[in-house]
Scaffold this motif. Structure first.
Motif: not given
Ligand SMILES: C[S@@+](CC[C@H](N)C(=O)[O-])C[C@H]1O[C@@H](n2cnc3c(N)ncnc32)[C@H](O)[C@@H]1O
Length: 518
Positions: A15-23, A31-37, A68-71
């Motif tokens: 779970l800790a690894l999953l929590a850190a996955l975004p990094r 991802m650019r800010k707009q993509h993130r939005r 691809l980003s969504a996936y």
């Protein structure tokens, strides 16, 4: 040995690894800010494309940057969660017989290396094992991004070595030089085999089963995982027939080698397992809410087969039974003041089985493997056709101190009315007294009350919520037929290695890519 749990509560390290996955996803794919939005909307669109508008799905749907980003940000992490829990429950251990010799893992339809990531995160003892991964997909970019994410993840743990990862761009039926000690195919079967009652399905599934078998070492095992929706379970059942036909035997979940009683054909029950999503990381739940795809539960269907299979003998006078559905209250027989009983659909060598227990807390966890003694003349449940197996609860799993997945929350109030309405008449009484329950996946004619947020899943609440569709969205499952592959697997030529490195391997990890052709 018994009872066996397939869906253990995820461990803290996983779970800790999953929590850190975004990094690590950011390291692989900033991802650019707009993509993130725009991400929640992109997730929603891809979810629609993978479910409702599946006919419009292009073969290279992941070449679109937004898709691809969504996936990568939504489907990949949820799939890691599902696979990580299952891999732990199955105690997947490639090379476990001779750890020093190493082992080969082939992942077909690997996408962004979802299965290797799940193995690395959920089975820490494998990180120091000489494992060679051969990851095959027709889309190279997700594979490269997945390898970058895996390398970034492993960097903080001394690097990817001794794992070696080879990326093979090619079709799923590419003939590879390597044979698999473990062959994984996750969420890809629905893109390879077409759906429904199509008359070609048995033949295509048989050809695929033969091909998969040919890829295994003599002691190798395969693990095919699909979203827990009826169309996928139907494909899984067709593949199971093919695997049995080509001499493979079940390790899990099937407790027998007879015909599958939960094949999802028409409106029959389908073999799938639900477990809680509660333990998923907060960032993933938040993103899911933003995409308006929140979830309390996740679901999957799967097969684990090998040449030897598992020992399917039970103790004298007993049978192996696999608990499948969640618990539900069995409606009391009309006009009889009988004590409440609780039911659960299960699978046994006698076919679809309805476990009947005196207390809800005694109902086994979905996925539990039990040994149970049949009465001499078991009653048949009139609605589902299941044989009723009354149990005292003695064989139910009672893991000490650990809350089992899937039974954490109180269930909704019993729904005897809904159960009673589901049939044309008041239900006949079976030997142990239940009125007719609704089989998993049966179309209800009566409507059950919706489940409250946080409450456990029951057959009635699933049906009331049309949850199968929701689960399809979760996994990128297809709810309508995928583009049809050729009827037979094309003739096969060995895949050629290019020898070029792929992606950024970790400091000590080894990676390569090559093209595979059918
Ligand atoms: C839904 S994704 C699953 C990815 C990954 N295994 C997971 O569980 O997240 C299906 C993958 O199968 C690949 N795929 C589908 N049909 C294929 C084929 N005939 N040959 C090669 N790859 C295929 C797609 O490119 C895609 O990456």
């Amino acid at each position: 040995m018994f009872p066996e749990q397939l869906f253990p509560r995820p461990g803290g390290d996983f779970l800790a690894l999953l929590a850190a996955l975004p990094r690590h996803l950011d390291a692989a794919m900033p991802m650019r800010k707009q993509h993130r939005r725009e991400l929640p909307g992109d997730i929603r669109r891809l979810s629609h494309l993978l479910t409702d508008e599946r006919g419009d799905l292009r073969r290279d749907y992941l070449s679109d940057p937004a898709a691809l980003s969504a996936y990568m940000r939504y489907f990949l992490p949820w799939n890691i969660y599902r696979l990580g829990v299952l891999f732990n429950g199955l105690a997947l251990d490639p090379g476990g017989d001779a750890p020093e010799a190493g082992a080969t893992v082939i992942d077909l339809g690997t996408g962004p290396l979802t299965a290797p990531l799940a193995l690395w995160m959920s089975r820490p003892h494998l990180r120091k094992r000489q494992l060679t991964f051969v990851c095959v997909d027709r889309a190279p970019k997700p594979m490269r991004l997945g390898l970058d994410a895996l390398s970034s993840l492993a960097e903080g743990h001394g690097g990817l070595a001794p794992w070696k990862v080879t990326l093979v761009k090619g079709p799923l039926d590419a003939r590879l030089r390597e044979k698999a000690d473990l062959l994984i195919m996750a969420n890809a079967l629905n893109e390879v085999l077409h759906r429904g009652e199509d008359q070609d399905l048995p033949e295509n599934a048989d050809a695929l089963a033969q091909h998969l078998r040919s890829m295994l070492t003599p002691t190798g095992a395969l693990c095919v995982v699909e979203p827990g929706v009826r169309p996928s379970a139907h494909l899984i059942a067709a593949l199971r027939r093919g695997l049995l036909h080509h001499g493979l035997k079940p390790l899990a979940p099937c407790p027998h080698t007879g015909p599958c009683p939960m094949s999802g054909r028409g409106y029959t029950a389908w073999c799938h397992f639900n477990f809680e999503a509660e333990a998923a990381p907060a960032w993933l739940k938040k993103l899911s809410d933003e995409a308006r795809l929140p979830k309390d539960n996740v679901s999957l269907s799967f097969l684990q087969f090998s040449a030897k299979g598992r020992k399917l003998d039970a103790a004298e006078g007993k049978s192996l039974v696999r608990a499948v559905s969640g618990p539900f209250e069995l409606p009391a027989p009309e006009g009889v003041d009988a004590p409440r009983r609780f039911g659960q659909y299960a699978c046994s060598e006698r076919g679809l089985t309805l476990l009947s227990l005196p207390r809800k807390h005694l109902v086994p966890q979905p996925g539990a493997l039990l040994e149970a003694a049949w009465p001499e003349e078991p009653a048949t449940d009139a609605k589902s056709g299941a044989l009723v197996l009354p149990m005292s609860g003695d064989a139910s799993p009672r893991p000490s101190g650990q809350r089992p997945m899937g039974q954490a929350q109180p269930s909704p109030k019993p729904t005897p009315k809904a159960g009673a309405k589901a049939g044309p008449k008041a239900a006949p009484r079976s030997a142990n007294g239940p009125r007719r329950p609704t089989a998993p996946g049966k179309t209800p004619q009566g409507k059950a009350p919706a489940r409250q947020k946080g409450q456990a899943l029951t057959v009635e609440s699933m049906l009331a919520e049309g949850l199968a569709d929701e689960l399809a969205q979760d996994l990128g499952a297809a709810a309508t037929p995928a583009p049809r592959p050729s009827k037979r697997l094309p003739s096969q030529r060995p895949a050629k290695p290019t020898g070029k490195p792929a992606g950024k391997p970790g400091p000590k990890g080894a990676a390569g890519k090559r093209k595979g052709k059918a």
